[in-house]
Design an enzyme around this catalytic site. Sequence first.
Site, short mmCIF file in Angstrom:
data_model
loop_
_atom_site.label_atom_id
_atom_site.label_comp_id
_atom_site.label_asym_id
_atom_site.label_seq_id
_atom_site.Cartn_x
_atom_site.Cartn_y
_atom_site.Cartn_z
N ASP A 1 40.09 51.51 12.05
CA ASP A 1 40.51 50.57 11.00
C ASP A 1 39.36 50.30 10.04
O ASP A 1 39.55 50.22 8.82
CB ASP A 1 41.01 49.28 11.66
CG ASP A 1 42.05 49.57 12.72
OD1 ASP A 1 43.03 50.27 12.39
OD2 ASP A 1 41.87 49.16 13.88
N HIS B 1 44.19 45.73 16.97
CA HIS B 1 44.53 47.01 16.33
C HIS B 1 46.05 47.00 16.13
O HIS B 1 46.80 47.61 16.90
CB HIS B 1 44.07 48.17 17.21
CG HIS B 1 44.44 49.51 16.66
ND1 HIS B 1 44.03 49.95 15.42
CD2 HIS B 1 45.18 50.51 17.18
CE1 HIS B 1 44.52 51.17 15.21
NE2 HIS B 1 45.22 51.54 16.26
#
Length: 325
Positions: A159, A187
Amino acid sequence: MKAPIRVAVTGAAGNIGYALLWRIASGDCFGADQPVILQLLEVTPALDRLRGTILELEDSAFPLLAGIVGTDDPQVAFAGVHAAFLVGSRPRTKDMDRADLVRANGPIFVGQGAAIGAVADPNVKVLVVGNPCNTNALIARANAKNLPSRQFTAMTRLDQNRAEAQLALRLGTTVSALRNVFVWGNHADTMYPDVSQATVDGKALGPLLDAAWLKGDFIQTVATRGKAIIVARGASSAASAASAAVDHMRDWVRGTGDRIVSMALPSEGWYGIPEGLVFSFPCRVDAKGAIQVIEGLPLDDFGRARLQLNVDDLDAERKAVADLL
Ligand code: NAD
Ligand code: LMR
């Protein structure tokens, strides 16, 4: 030459494994002077495929590859390991959220956590990649209580890398100009990529970009990138996930200096996040491999609200797997 270290990779015959093993064996992760013994775990029906992967690893003739073990027994795979990449688990399909996998994949991390606690090196560094990775790391940690909680992490580095790539595109530069971009939380689509500490060529990045874009399209693009890849490829991200796993473990083993990076680890109450939830924080790693969460960074109302969304979801996931903890 140094003595070899032992590195476990689960799900080694899968898509991420096929990219990750080559990066580890080449020295990208643990260093160009660090031999490795790969200890590869698969489910029994995938052992033939794993044998094919091992044949190819042998044929790559990596000077740093000091041995390969392929097995369906976690006690063998984790024996004496210094680092463990827990990848093996089912990916979602385009109609699912990652959290929908928790009951299918969560039980995998009970036995693997227990085996790590029983037979791994006491200083083992564990990185959970398999989704939902934050809660799977919580499960692994809960089943290896003899080890310190800071040895269990989940991957939000992909990410962070996605956020850096979007920022570099927007600014017309390269990711090498950027520092200190990091991600808070889970996440999952609720994650919060934070640029408040970020710099581009040494200058504060925030004022160079439109605030509406930073709070809108930027976050949305980063947070939903996994789904966009599944829709486009028909399979979940693999090479970029392997690359992020290498980035995470390399920084953990070799240190970050003064760079800020994203790592999800069991909260010790930092920023008011409930104890034990595996949450991505801004981190540095010292030269001995100890993770330090950077405390005291400012969070505005928008940021606080965004963190709370992650706490709510992770709390719900923790309740959903209470029997596995
Ligand atoms: P894949 O289906 O290609 O491979 C998974 C492998 O795991 C298979 O070979 C399977 O046999 C194996 N496996 C299943 N159960 C196992 C067990 N109990 N022990 C050992 N091996 C087992 O999937 P993939 O594309 O490699 O993705 C793996 C996981 O990583 C998925 O859960 C995916 O959602 C996740 N992922 C996470 C991130 C992240 O940023 N955290 C990024 C990409 C993918
Ligand atoms: C990703 O972010 O690419 C992975 O977690 C796969 C997924 O399910 O989105």
